[in-house]
Design a protein around this motif. Sequence first.
Motif, PDB file in Angstrom:
ATOM      1  N   LEU A  21       0.808  -1.217   0.000  1.00 53.24           N
ATOM      2  CA  LEU A  21       0.000   0.000   0.000  1.00 53.24           C
ATOM      3  C   LEU A  21       0.844   1.270   0.000  1.00 53.24           C
ATOM      4  O   LEU A  21       0.533   2.240  -0.703  1.00 53.24           O
ATOM      5  N   MET A  22       1.911   1.271   0.771  1.00 52.21           N
ATOM      6  CA  MET A  22       2.638   2.511   1.027  1.00 52.21           C
ATOM      7  C   MET A  22       3.831   2.742   0.100  1.00 52.21           C
ATOM      8  O   MET A  22       4.023   3.847  -0.412  1.00 52.21           O
ATOM      9  N   VAL A  23       4.624   1.710  -0.117  1.00 56.80           N
ATOM     10  CA  VAL A  23       5.899   1.898  -0.805  1.00 56.80           C
ATOM     11  C   VAL A  23       5.747   2.382  -2.252  1.00 56.80           C
ATOM     12  O   VAL A  23       6.459   3.309  -2.671  1.00 56.80           O
ATOM     13  N   PRO A  24       4.836   1.809  -3.074  1.00 54.44           N
ATOM     14  CA  PRO A  24       4.749   2.277  -4.468  1.00 54.44           C
ATOM     15  C   PRO A  24       4.381   3.750  -4.617  1.00 54.44           C
ATOM     16  O   PRO A  24       4.728   4.375  -5.625  1.00 54.44           O
ATOM     17  N   ILE A  25       3.686   4.324  -3.631  1.00 53.19           N
ATOM     18  CA  ILE A  25       3.291   5.729  -3.723  1.00 53.19           C
ATOM     19  C   ILE A  25       4.505   6.642  -3.741  1.00 53.19           C
ATOM     20  O   ILE A  25       4.461   7.750  -4.298  1.00 53.19           O
ATOM     21  N   ALA A  26       5.619   6.161  -3.181  1.00 55.59           N
ATOM     22  CA  ALA A  26       6.835   6.983  -3.155  1.00 55.59           C
ATOM     23  C   ALA A  26       7.307   7.324  -4.558  1.00 55.59           C
ATOM     24  O   ALA A  26       7.825   8.426  -4.797  1.00 55.59           O
ATOM     25  N   ILE A  27       7.116   6.410  -5.509  1.00 59.97           N
ATOM     26  CA  ILE A  27       7.547   6.673  -6.879  1.00 59.97           C
ATOM     27  C   ILE A  27       6.762   7.846  -7.459  1.00 59.97           C
ATOM     28  O   ILE A  27       7.312   8.713  -8.157  1.00 59.97           O
ATOM     29  N   VAL A  28       5.470   7.886  -7.142  1.00 62.94           N
ATOM     30  CA  VAL A  28       4.618   8.966  -7.641  1.00 62.94           C
ATOM     31  C   VAL A  28       5.018  10.300  -7.013  1.00 62.94           C
ATOM     32  O   VAL A  28       5.118  11.326  -7.693  1.00 62.94           O
ATOM     33  N   THR A  29       5.250  10.307  -5.709  1.00 61.21           N
ATOM     34  CA  THR A  29       5.600  11.555  -5.035  1.00 61.21           C
ATOM     35  C   THR A  29       7.007  12.036  -5.419  1.00 61.21           C
ATOM     36  O   THR A  29       7.292  13.230  -5.364  1.00 61.21           O
ATOM     37  N   ILE A  30       7.872  11.106  -5.810  1.00 60.69           N
ATOM     38  CA  ILE A  30       9.187  11.517  -6.316  1.00 60.69           C
ATOM     39  C   ILE A  30       9.013  12.282  -7.625  1.00 60.69           C
ATOM     40  O   ILE A  30       9.685  13.307  -7.858  1.00 60.69           O
ATOM     41  N   ALA A  31       8.099  11.820  -8.469  1.00 60.14           N
ATOM     42  CA  ALA A  31       7.809  12.548  -9.710  1.00 60.14           C
ATOM     43  C   ALA A  31       7.265  13.939  -9.391  1.00 60.14           C
ATOM     44  O   ALA A  31       7.640  14.938 -10.031  1.00 60.14           O
ATOM     45  N   GLU A  32       6.399  14.017  -8.380  1.00 59.51           N
ATOM     46  CA  GLU A  32       5.869  15.312  -7.946  1.00 59.51           C
ATOM     47  C   GLU A  32       7.000  16.198  -7.424  1.00 59.51           C
ATOM     48  O   GLU A  32       7.052  17.401  -7.705  1.00 59.51           O
TER      49      GLU A  32
END
Length: 456
Positions: free
Chosen positions: A250-261
């Motif tokens: 749930l948590m770890v993949p979201i980091a890739i998106v926020t890195i793009a942000e």
Amino acid sequence: MNQEKMMDVHEVPKATTWMMLSLQHLFAMFGATILVPFLTGLSPAVALISSGTGTLSYLLITRGKIPAYLGSSFAFIVPITAASEIGGIEGAMVGSFLAGLVYGAVALLIKVAGVRWIMHILPPVVVGPVIIVIGLGLASTAVGMAMNEPSTGTYSFTHFLIAMLTLSVTILGTLFFKGFMKLIPILVGIVTGYTVSLFAGIVDTSGIKEQWNELQSGNLWTGIFEMPDFVLPFVDYAPLQVLNGEIILLMVPIAIVTIAEHIGDQMVLSKVAGKNFIEKPGLHRSIAGDGVATILASMLGGPPNTTYGENIGVLAITRVFSVFVVGGAAVIAICFGFIGMITAVIASVPQAVMGGVSILLFGIIASNGLRMLVDNEIDLSNQRNLIITSVIMIIGVGGASIVIPLPTGTTLQVDGMALAAITGIVLNLILPGKHHSYGNGSMFQTNEKSESDSAA
């Protein structure tokens, strides 16, 4: 708008000016920073403290060269809520910690391999529209805050009038104020809106009265200070006992998106400040700073942190880029997390007032995304660029979402800006003619020397 720098990155303002400018940044981030914990069941006071400590650590890691403020990340709202249902708040904090480690891994890869590979994944034709989506995606939030009565969610002429007054004062101050007043148009707008709101009777002063009653009763400690509800690892819980595969997924993949942000924010900030922060002090440092801030937040019981577009908007308006001003806001945020009376006063600022200011700040974010496309001379007559830009903006602004069923019976949902960013990245990688994605902007024509400097 006057594009002359009022204060450069390492300039130190006079004490009174310093305080006012830092307060302006505090007000800009306050609403969004405490909204995330309200929606996820975390402590708003801890969110303030973690945003302050995260910002200070970020400034330290980036060698005091990037004037960015970090606050609660909206991208983690759904994952934190889902993770809390599985492993409680403690489980969500462990997941946030692991997400912070992903930032560290990406930062290390950039330091070793240079920045060019990530720029291939995130060229201007992807990042520009994503930034537009970040701003326009918040448009309904800003307008809703400005137009509606908070308790009922219905239209209120009084609230909308106050929001427009706040916005008008901020705009007029930005254009026509002179001297010191020109540095704090947003703060002046908020104070004006708050004053009018007091006369209009829409300010909820119950929290202030509660703190005042504590002082009147002689309880100095509880009347002034308030210990936040920290959630500390190895004190309140054992991390390994609450960690499981679902939380990681749930948590770890979201980091890739926020890195793009994060990269998008760095590009916007570079344009606003007239410096290339991706090269110096380096994208690896800024991503590492963001990751450390998220790790620190998870160890306190606060939401993950991210660089804030609202504060970039403040920088764009005031042209004050001093890291000492941003650092001052961080210190004040930490102090406010422990001072119940001040927190109550800031929390009493009406939604309409913040909505009026947000209309301008969120609009500036979207405009900076458009500016990125223009400055990099992205050719939208090219069908490839037009397709990528159009799809990103419609998916993001339209609020499209994808729900992925998990083997455990739960679901993983990706929506809004996150889905738009992922879609843009995929389209950029699979569509032919990738060289059209970079335009003629100097930021993306990175030579080997630039990469070497970035990894230094």
